[in-house]
Design a protein around this motif. Structure first.
Motif, short mmCIF file in Angstrom:
data_model
loop_
_atom_site.label_atom_id
_atom_site.label_comp_id
_atom_site.label_asym_id
_atom_site.label_seq_id
_atom_site.Cartn_x
_atom_site.Cartn_y
_atom_site.Cartn_z
N ARG A 155 56.73 -11.14 -24.50
CA ARG A 155 55.36 -11.48 -24.07
C ARG A 155 54.65 -12.34 -25.12
O ARG A 155 53.96 -13.29 -24.78
N LEU A 156 54.84 -12.01 -26.40
CA LEU A 156 54.24 -12.83 -27.45
C LEU A 156 54.81 -14.25 -27.43
O LEU A 156 54.08 -15.22 -27.63
N LEU A 157 56.11 -14.36 -27.18
CA LEU A 157 56.71 -15.69 -27.08
C LEU A 157 56.15 -16.46 -25.89
O LEU A 157 55.91 -17.66 -25.96
N GLN A 158 55.94 -15.76 -24.79
CA GLN A 158 55.37 -16.41 -23.61
C GLN A 158 53.96 -16.90 -23.90
O GLN A 158 53.57 -17.99 -23.46
N ILE A 159 53.19 -16.12 -24.65
CA ILE A 159 51.83 -16.52 -24.98
C ILE A 159 51.85 -17.75 -25.89
O ILE A 159 51.11 -18.70 -25.68
N TRP A 160 52.72 -17.75 -26.90
CA TRP A 160 52.77 -18.87 -27.84
C TRP A 160 53.34 -20.13 -27.19
O TRP A 160 52.78 -21.21 -27.31
N PHE A 161 54.46 -20.00 -26.50
CA PHE A 161 55.15 -21.16 -25.98
C PHE A 161 54.70 -21.57 -24.58
O PHE A 161 55.05 -22.65 -24.12
N GLY A 162 53.97 -20.73 -23.90
CA GLY A 162 53.53 -21.06 -22.55
C GLY A 162 52.48 -22.15 -22.55
O GLY A 162 51.75 -22.34 -23.52
N PRO A 163 52.40 -22.90 -21.46
CA PRO A 163 51.40 -23.97 -21.38
C PRO A 163 49.99 -23.41 -21.38
O PRO A 163 49.70 -22.43 -20.71
N LYS A 164 49.15 -24.02 -22.17
CA LYS A 164 47.73 -23.65 -22.21
C LYS A 164 46.98 -24.46 -21.16
O LYS A 164 47.48 -25.43 -20.62
N ARG A 165 45.75 -24.05 -20.88
CA ARG A 165 44.97 -24.73 -19.85
C ARG A 165 44.77 -26.21 -20.15
O ARG A 165 44.89 -27.05 -19.28
N PHE A 166 44.48 -26.54 -21.41
CA PHE A 166 44.22 -27.93 -21.77
C PHE A 166 45.48 -28.79 -21.78
O PHE A 166 45.41 -30.01 -21.81
N GLU A 167 46.66 -28.15 -21.71
CA GLU A 167 47.92 -28.89 -21.75
C GLU A 167 48.45 -29.24 -20.37
O GLU A 167 49.41 -29.99 -20.26
N LYS A 168 47.88 -28.71 -19.33
CA LYS A 168 48.39 -28.93 -17.98
C LYS A 168 48.50 -30.41 -17.68
O LYS A 168 47.57 -31.17 -17.90
N GLY A 169 49.67 -30.83 -17.23
CA GLY A 169 49.90 -32.23 -16.91
C GLY A 169 50.30 -33.08 -18.10
O GLY A 169 50.81 -34.17 -17.93
N GLY A 170 50.05 -32.61 -19.31
CA GLY A 170 50.44 -33.35 -20.51
C GLY A 170 49.52 -34.49 -20.87
O GLY A 170 49.85 -35.30 -21.75
N ALA A 171 48.36 -34.61 -20.22
CA ALA A 171 47.46 -35.73 -20.48
C ALA A 171 46.95 -35.73 -21.93
O ALA A 171 46.80 -36.80 -22.53
N VAL A 172 46.70 -34.55 -22.48
CA VAL A 172 46.20 -34.48 -23.85
C VAL A 172 47.23 -35.04 -24.83
O VAL A 172 46.87 -35.71 -25.81
N VAL A 217 55.88 -33.01 -29.21
CA VAL A 217 56.85 -33.55 -28.25
C VAL A 217 57.55 -32.40 -27.52
O VAL A 217 57.74 -32.47 -26.30
N GLN A 218 57.90 -31.35 -28.25
CA GLN A 218 58.57 -30.20 -27.61
C GLN A 218 57.66 -29.54 -26.58
O GLN A 218 58.10 -29.18 -25.49
N ARG A 219 56.38 -29.39 -26.92
CA ARG A 219 55.44 -28.79 -25.97
C ARG A 219 55.28 -29.70 -24.75
O ARG A 219 55.27 -29.24 -23.61
N TYR A 220 55.16 -30.99 -24.99
CA TYR A 220 55.00 -31.97 -23.91
C TYR A 220 56.21 -31.94 -22.98
O TYR A 220 56.05 -31.89 -21.75
N ASN A 221 57.40 -31.95 -23.55
CA ASN A 221 58.62 -31.91 -22.72
C ASN A 221 58.72 -30.61 -21.95
O ASN A 221 59.10 -30.60 -20.78
N ARG A 222 58.40 -29.49 -22.61
CA ARG A 222 58.50 -28.19 -21.95
C ARG A 222 57.55 -28.12 -20.76
O ARG A 222 57.92 -27.64 -19.68
N ILE A 223 56.34 -28.62 -20.92
CA ILE A 223 55.36 -28.60 -19.83
C ILE A 223 55.87 -29.42 -18.66
O ILE A 223 55.80 -29.00 -17.50
N ARG A 224 56.41 -30.59 -18.94
CA ARG A 224 56.91 -31.46 -17.87
C ARG A 224 58.10 -30.82 -17.16
O ARG A 224 58.21 -30.90 -15.93
N ILE A 225 59.00 -30.18 -17.91
CA ILE A 225 60.17 -29.54 -17.30
C ILE A 225 59.73 -28.36 -16.42
O ILE A 225 60.20 -28.19 -15.29
#
Length: 195
Positions: free
Chosen positions: A58-75, A169-177
Motif C-alpha cells: 500500500r505504501l508503494l502504491q501511494i508513492w508510485f501511484g499517479p497523483k491528481r496533478f500528474e493525470k495525463g502527464g501534462a505537468v 521520466v519514469q513517472r511520466y512513462n508509468r502514467i502513460r502505460i
C-alpha cells in the motif's frame, strides 16, 4: 484486563479503539506496548491481521501511484520530460536505432503482460534515482559547508540531469502505460506477470 487476552490495551481504550494484536503481544511493559502500537499501525486496514506485507504494498502504491496533478502527464510535458526522455536508454532514439539495425518489429511494450513488467521496471528505476538524488544532495550540502560553491553547483546540475529528470521520466512513462492499458496499481498484487 487479563494480560494474556489481548482484548483491550489501555492506550487503545483511551482512544476508544479495540486492540487487534495477537495475545502474545499483550501489554506487559513499555516495549511491548510500543510493539503492539506498531503492529496495530501496520495492520490498520485489515483488522485482526498483521498485514505488514500488505502495508508495504500500500505504501508503494501511494508513492508510485499517479497523483491528481500528474493525470495525463501534462505537468511533465511542460517541464520538457517528454523531449528529455528521447535521449535516454529505451527512449525514442535508442528504439529507432535498434529498428534501423535490423529489428524492424522491435517494441519494448507489446502487450499487457510486457506493460505490467515495464510498470514494475519504472518503479525500480525511479527508486534508484530517488536514492541517488539523496546522495547527490548530500554531496552538494558538503560542498556548501566547505564553501565550494562551484562544486555545489556542479553537483546540483548533475543531480538535476542524472536523477531528477530521469525519475520524472519514469513517472511520466508509468502514467502513460497505466492509462493506455487501463491498469490500476491497486490491483498490482493480482497481476500475473510472466517473464
Amino acid at each position: 484486563m487479563n494480560p494474556g487476552s489481548g482484548t483491550i490495551a489501555p492506550h487503545m481504550a483511551r482512544r476508544g479503539q479495540l486492540s487487534q494484536a495477537p495475545p502474545e503481544l499483550a501489554v506487559t511493559g513499555p516495549f511491548l506496548r510500543r510493539r503492539q502500537r506498531f503492529v496495530e499501525c501496520m495492520s490498520w486496514h485489515r483488522p485482526g491481521s498483521w498485514g505488514t506485507v500488505w502495508s508495504m504494498v500500500r505504501l508503494l502504491q501511494i508513492w508510485f501511484g499517479p497523483k491528481r496533478f500528474e493525470k495525463g502527464g501534462a505537468v511533465y510535458e511542460k517541464f520538457g520530460v517528454d523531449r528529455f526522455s528521447r535521449f535516454l536508454p529505451f527512449g525514442y532514439w535508442t528504439n529507432r536505432l535498434i529498428r534501423a539495425l535490423g529489428a524492424k518489429n522491435f517494441r519494448i511494450i507489446n502487450d499487457e503482460s510486457s506493460a505490467k513488467i515495464w510498470v514494475v521496471f519504472t518503479m525500480v528505476v525511479e527508486f534508484c534515482h530517488v536514492v541517488a538524488f539523496g546522495l547527490f544532495a548530500w554531496f552538494m550540502v558538503c560542498d556548501l559547508l566547505q564553501a565550494d560553491y562551484a562544486g555545489a553547483a556542479w553537483n546540483g546540475l548533475l543531480n538535476l540531469l542524472v536523477n531528477v529528470y530521469p525519475s520524472m521520466v519514469q513517472r511520466y512513462n508509468r502514467i502513460r502505460i497505466l492509462q493506455a492499458f487501463k491498469l490500476d496499481l491497486k490491483e498490482m498484487q493480482q497481476w500475473d506477470i510472466q517473464m
